[in-house]
Design an enzyme around this catalytic site. Structure first.
Site, mmCIF file in Angstrom:
data_model
loop_
_atom_site.group_PDB
_atom_site.id
_atom_site.type_symbol
_atom_site.label_atom_id
_atom_site.label_comp_id
_atom_site.label_asym_id
_atom_site.label_seq_id
_atom_site.Cartn_x
_atom_site.Cartn_y
_atom_site.Cartn_z
ATOM 1 N N GLY A 131 0.843 -1.183 0.000
ATOM 2 C CA GLY A 131 0.000 0.000 0.000
ATOM 3 C C GLY A 131 0.879 1.234 0.000
ATOM 4 O O GLY A 131 1.357 1.687 -1.032
ATOM 5 N N GLU A 240 -0.568 13.560 -10.405
ATOM 6 C CA GLU A 240 -1.465 12.809 -9.529
ATOM 7 C C GLU A 240 -1.879 13.633 -8.310
ATOM 8 O O GLU A 240 -3.069 13.726 -7.980
ATOM 9 C CB GLU A 240 -0.787 11.519 -9.061
ATOM 10 C CG GLU A 240 -1.635 10.722 -8.076
ATOM 11 C CD GLU A 240 -0.930 9.484 -7.550
ATOM 12 O OE1 GLU A 240 -1.583 8.698 -6.847
ATOM 13 O OE2 GLU A 240 0.273 9.309 -7.836
#
Length: 379
Positions: A131, A240
């Site tokens: 993650g 992003e």
């Protein structure tokens, strides 16, 4: 102070008018999203594509507008402030930027032309054990004659259930350095060997588990260079984080506007609750935080436009951190100020809050953003 050109101001107004016309009422939004079960309406998204907006940053040679990060942020901010149910636009623009930078000409033309027409895209990085430690990938692509065979699991993948294609980051080589040996692959929707299962979340149907079982793709599916996937990911961080920041700026502004309207009308003890000092001071603080966020987001966007090849790890992380924390605070405070009405699904406050809270987790948790910022100071 950040200022806009006349063209940019007109663009912002056009988006605001569109959102008011097409999704300005709760009834309209419910009809577009199966009563809120979905976060993205492809019907509405295609209408925006027909206006040329989904391809705002796509180069003109592929049918886009060829605009910059400032215009992209205007689109995202105004769409979210207008409560337009097009949650898939963020992952789409993030993924499109990667194709623009690294895909070969044929694939670039195919994918980016689709984005201009309203196709949604998805990017798949996270895994059950990867993650925040995103380089710790185990989903593997093995080389075979004429292509690659992919096996493994990915998770928390936005848009995958309706995307035209998925940009997959997989391990193609195991080395002592986990950031090495990663490669990006173009996976069209419906590719045999790929199974997509939705994950039920607080926010609705948004993310998915992906299961690859002997999934075969040709050599032409490689996006960029084999083994260079990590560097390619890092090259997209400005875009992003700006995308996530601009969207949450819009959410915060929408929440503020809704709350202001409510406390102006709602009366207790014979007068509007917004006239009480506690409310005035809280709204003043929130308005200040939102304005600071707006200034930061557009300052970073302009810096990215002025220096398109420059990585901005400190500034981009600050924008993401500030915008998502501001959005979270604004939406939680909105529920408190609206009392029981903020908790009721009749109003948008609880939905805005659910979407804002998760924004501090995706796209790199805010703890990771703080760590990045700290490292830029040599800490």
């Amino acid at each position: 102070m950040v200022s806009f050109t006349d063209e940019q101001t007109a663009f912002a107004k056009a988006i605001a008018d569109f959102c008011q016309r097409e999704a300005g009422t709760r009834e309209q939004r419910d009809a577009l999203t199966d009563n809120g079960a979905e976060l993205h309406s492809q019907e509405l998204y295609v209408k925006m594509a027909q206006l040329g907006w989904t391809g705002i940053v796509v180069p003109e040679e592929f049918g886009g507008a060829g605009a910059g990060n400032v215009e992209m942020c205007i689109l995202l901010q105004e769409a979210m402030r207008g409560n337009a149910p097009i949650g898939g636009i963020g992952p789409t623009l993030i993924t499109a930027a990667a194709y623009e930078k690294f895909a070969d000409d044929q694939l670039k033309k195919e994918v980016l032309a689709g984005v201009v027409e309203g196709d949604s895209l998805s990017i798949s990085m996270s895994e059950p054990e990867a993650g925040s430690d995103v380089a710790n990938l185990s989903c593997r692509a093995e080389k075979v004659d004429g292509g690659w065979v992919i096996n493994g699991q990915k998770t928390w993948c936005s848009n995958a259930h309706f995307a035209k294609s998925i940009l997959l980051i997989a391990r193609t080589e195991k080395t002592d350095k986990k950031h090495e040996g990663l490669t990006q692959f173009h996976i069209p929707a419906g590719t045999p060997g790929l199974e997509i299962k939705g994950i039920d979340t607080l926010g609705g149907r948004e993310v998915n588990d992906l299961y690859f079982t002997n999934c075969e793709v040709p050599d032409s599916a490689v996006v960029g260079q084999v083994g260079n996937g990590w560097n390619q990911l890092m090259a997209g961080l400005n875009t992003e984080r700006l995308i996530l920041a601009a969207m949450q700026l819009g959410v915060a502004e929408r929440s503020f506007a809704d709350t202001l309207a409510f406390i102006t009308e709602r009366k207790q003890f014979g007068r509007p609750i917004g006239t009480f000092q506690a409310m005035r001071h809280r709204m003043a603080d929130l308005a200040t935080e939102i304005e600071c966020t707006r200034q930061l987001v557009y300052a970073v966007a302009k810096e990215a436009d002025d220096n398109p090849t420059k990585l901005l790890p400190r500034e981009a992380s600050m924008a993401k951190l500030k915008a998502t924390e501001t959005s979270k605070r604004m939406t939680i405070d909105a529920m408190q100020m609206m009392g029981g009405y903020g908790y009721a699904t009749e109003f948008d406050a609880e939905r805005l809050m659910r979407g804002a809270i998760i924004s501090t987790v995706y796209g790199g948790t805010n703890e990771i953003q703080r760590d990045i910022i700290g490292k830029t100071f040599g800490l």
